[in-house]
Design an enzyme around this catalytic site. Sequence first.
Site, mmCIF file in Angstrom:
data_model
loop_
_atom_site.group_PDB
_atom_site.id
_atom_site.type_symbol
_atom_site.label_atom_id
_atom_site.label_comp_id
_atom_site.label_asym_id
_atom_site.label_seq_id
_atom_site.Cartn_x
_atom_site.Cartn_y
_atom_site.Cartn_z
ATOM 1 N N SER A 281 43.172 -4.191 34.062
ATOM 2 C CA SER A 281 42.118 -3.557 33.276
ATOM 3 C C SER A 281 42.796 -2.030 34.557
ATOM 4 C CB SER A 281 40.756 -3.707 33.788
ATOM 5 O OG SER A 281 40.317 -2.950 33.372
ATOM 6 N N TYR B 226 33.367 -7.000 37.923
ATOM 7 C CA TYR B 226 35.041 -7.654 37.325
ATOM 8 C C TYR B 226 36.046 -6.441 37.265
ATOM 9 C CZ TYR B 226 37.477 -5.697 32.862
ATOM 10 O OH TYR B 226 38.384 -5.345 31.578
#
Length: 679
Positions: free
Chosen positions: A556, A569
Amino acid sequence: MAPHPEAAALLARSHRLGSDPRNTNYAGGNASAKGTDTDPVTGGDVELMWVKGSGGDLGTLTEAGLAVLRLDRLRALCDVYPGVDREDEMVAAFDYCLHGKGGAAPSIDTAMHGLVDAAHVDHLHPDSGIALACAADGEKLTAECFGDSVVWVPWRRPGFQLGLDIAAVKAANPQAVGVILGGHGITAWGDTAEECERNSLHIIGTAEAFLAERGRPEPFGPVVEGYEALPGAERRERAAALAPYVRAVASQDRAQVGHFTDTDVVLDFLARAEHPRLAALGTSCPDHFLRTKVRPLVLDLPPTAPLDEAIARLKELHAAYREEYAAYYTRHAGPDSPAMRGADPAIVLVPGVGMFSFGKDKQTARVAGEFYVNAVNVMRGAEAVSAYAPIEESEKFRIEYWALEEAKLQRMPRPKALATRVALVTGAGSGIGKAIAGRLVAEGACVVVADLNAENAAAVAEELGGPDRAVAVTVDVTSEEQIAEAFKAAALAFGGVDLVVNNAGISVSRPLLETSAEDWDLQHDIMARGSFLVSREAARTMIAQGLGGDIVYIASKNAVFAGPNNIAYSATKADQAHQVRLLAAELGEHGIRVNGVNPDGVVRGSGIFAGGWGAQRAAVYGVPEEKLGEFYAQRTILKREVLPEHVANAVFALTGGELSHTTGLHVPVDAGVAAAFLR
């Protein structure tokens, strides 16, 4: 426009015959019909023949798969036939016999259909017919089985001369309804489509009954103690453990996709005393050995032998197989022979376990296995009433390295970039993972669709084309056992794994003080720990195969960008990003490349965003959830929204061959986020 009535009758007959494997094998055999149509040039009548074209399959034949030829021109070729030594030249002459655009390319068997004086002709490869054709005293047995209604034709390679031979046999035997072609198959004829089909089925059924009534009960000999089939679960466990090593054996010259079968036919054959002798004789029917090679590789150990011992013996047998195949090529090759295409086996037989078959794609591998099952049935029938006596090795070579066969291979379309590669994608039941799986299949890969949601995984696999292209597995990436089972499923479905995409993920967006230990553990278990477990299992398989491989992490932008309210996350994505670097450094010696993709703002089609993450992020940024994709796009340099397909494009770019010397790379797919530029 509807097909000509004779062509329509031919198609219907072909579908009925081709749909039953007792009659012929996949893409094997051909059928024809003759009739009168109007010549569009003269307006007069013209005699035509419709015949299955080269490469078609009777069971699925369409009008476009028929070659259409003028009979007057085809029969006139007899006047210019230069003899058996130059009969291959006649194939090119078929093009001058085509009617109009001619339809499909005429096959080598076109002469058989055109020269035989019958309105309808079937040429088939039934196991029962080939058993008689490959029996040591096949001519005598044919007479006993059929009397004078079916005539024996000695082995001759398919071509113009064989067509002349069969035409002469029919002319000399007006009572006959067909022939047994030595070492090959059957041909039947009739005045109508119905009569031709009836005669074909009569030959097949009569031969089946003859073999059953006359055959001895155990043609393959007694069961050898210790070579019996392992119990089902144990058998498939052993097969999955062996599969990557067997695939390595089949892929030394070029990578292959695998197929595994453990049908009773195969297991019984391999448990019997005569299987080594019969397997060494090889297959006989040209359709068989063109797909299975002249003989299989047979592991000569019981299924209970230690796994390490079996793997070591496979390697020894493979070396001997390659030497023997090279010697076979040298014995028979002439100055004009095509180059040797490869010395690896297409069929590997493992007593007590089953059969591995290989090809350029899953369908080819599966069909090769089906053909070897046909060959086993032929051996059983021939041994039951006589002795199995395939055609001479020199004749097999003439077929395998036939100039016409080589030309056919050269006409095949160029393989796609990911042909022969087997991919496993986690989280592939929706969103980014589904898009990645779709792109990989489109580029020629076989894909294992792995997802926690079994229903979604199954739906995606079906959408991608079913078991010849994609299979579904249910896997929780936090479970070592389920991951191991997923890779076993891949091994049994396709032979192994070459390309793994760590995509499975989840996200809970909360500020630090609201992030619980459970939130932290859940996200790290699925993404950091899950990626580690999947990559470890992938490395085991890839190292065993010796074919290199690719591992891609879908990380990400958050792996390098410090955003608010997202510590669990983002931290686990940073963990994944560093796994890429660590594994790239460690696995490179095995030819395994490890790279990553850093997406951002993939809202549409994303499983994570649909599961509540979108609402959480929208609240953080103070925008309506339905506008979140637009919001992310506007904060990028390119002002473009990122979709799952864009991430899939990056995965293909990393694995499709153009970046063959790249490892340890992270590719941003975020439309440009300056704060996430890698430094």
